[in-house]
Enzyme design. Structure first.
Site, PDB file in Angstrom:
ATOM      1  N   HIS A  58       0.847  -1.209   0.000  1.00  0.00           N
ATOM      2  CA  HIS A  58       0.000   0.000   0.000  1.00  0.00           C
ATOM      3  C   HIS A  58       0.872   1.245   0.000  1.00  0.00           C
ATOM      4  O   HIS A  58       0.939   1.928   1.023  1.00  0.00           O
ATOM      5  CB  HIS A  58      -0.900  -0.018   1.231  1.00  0.00           C
ATOM      6  N   PHE A  59       1.431   1.672  -0.938  1.00  0.00           N
ATOM      7  CA  PHE A  59       1.637   1.107  -2.270  1.00  0.00           C
ATOM      8  C   PHE A  59       3.132   1.069  -2.488  1.00  0.00           C
ATOM      9  O   PHE A  59       3.806   2.009  -2.092  1.00  0.00           O
ATOM     10  CB  PHE A  59       0.962   1.971  -3.334  1.00  0.00           C
TER      11      PHE A  59
END
Length: 159
Positions: A58-59
């Site tokens: 994420h991410f």
């Protein structure tokens, strides 16, 4: 037995937090409590680092701390406030209690939280009756609101 702890200390370090909250790595989302006024308000924080496991997904190319974890940190902070308001700093009682969140309302995310940020949780008691607590407040980075929410919780016996 429920009590009112107005003369509670105002700062708690990680070793204290671990004695009150049941959460552990990777879900303990409070590093320190820096202000606590029983039955009224609390300020706590978590240092966000690039080493958080969540950033693997994420991410990977643009790490952003998930909003749901910001709300969970607010919930843990509110639970710490409710518990210590009722029983003070009492690790033995903490072993017998658990805080369940019942509702999360009015959630808004305003600014992304990224590695290097100090995520502060500012919560105040909106109302409480017995073991039911309603708190509201903000999550902030450098004095800017990154999220806000109202949460309702129930303190129950841990089975």
């Amino acid at each position: 037995m429920e009590q009112n702890h107005q003369n509670l200390q105002s700062q708690f370090f990680i070793e204290h937090i671990l004695q009150i909250l049941p959460h552990r790595y990777p879900m303990l989302l409070i590093d320190r409590v820096v202000e606590l006024e029983a039955n009224k308000k609390i300020v706590a924080y978590k240092n966000i680092t690039f080493n958080e496991d969540v950033f693997n997904g994420h991410f990977p190319d643009k790490p952003i701390f998930p909003g749901v974890l910001i709300v969970e940190g607010m919930a843990q902070t509110g639970g710490f406030l409710a518990f210590t308001s009722l029983w003070g700093f009492d690790p033995e009682i903490a072993k017998t209690k658990i805080v369940y969140f019942m509702t999360i309302d009015k959630v808004k995310f305003r600014i992304p939280v990224t590695p290097g940020d100090r995520l502060e949780y500012h919560l105040e008691v909106l109302k409480h009756k017995g073991m039911i607590w309603q708190v509201g407040g903000t999550a902030q980075v450098d004095g800017k609101v990154v999220a806000e929410a109202e949460l309702k919780a129930m303190i129950a016996e841990r089975d």
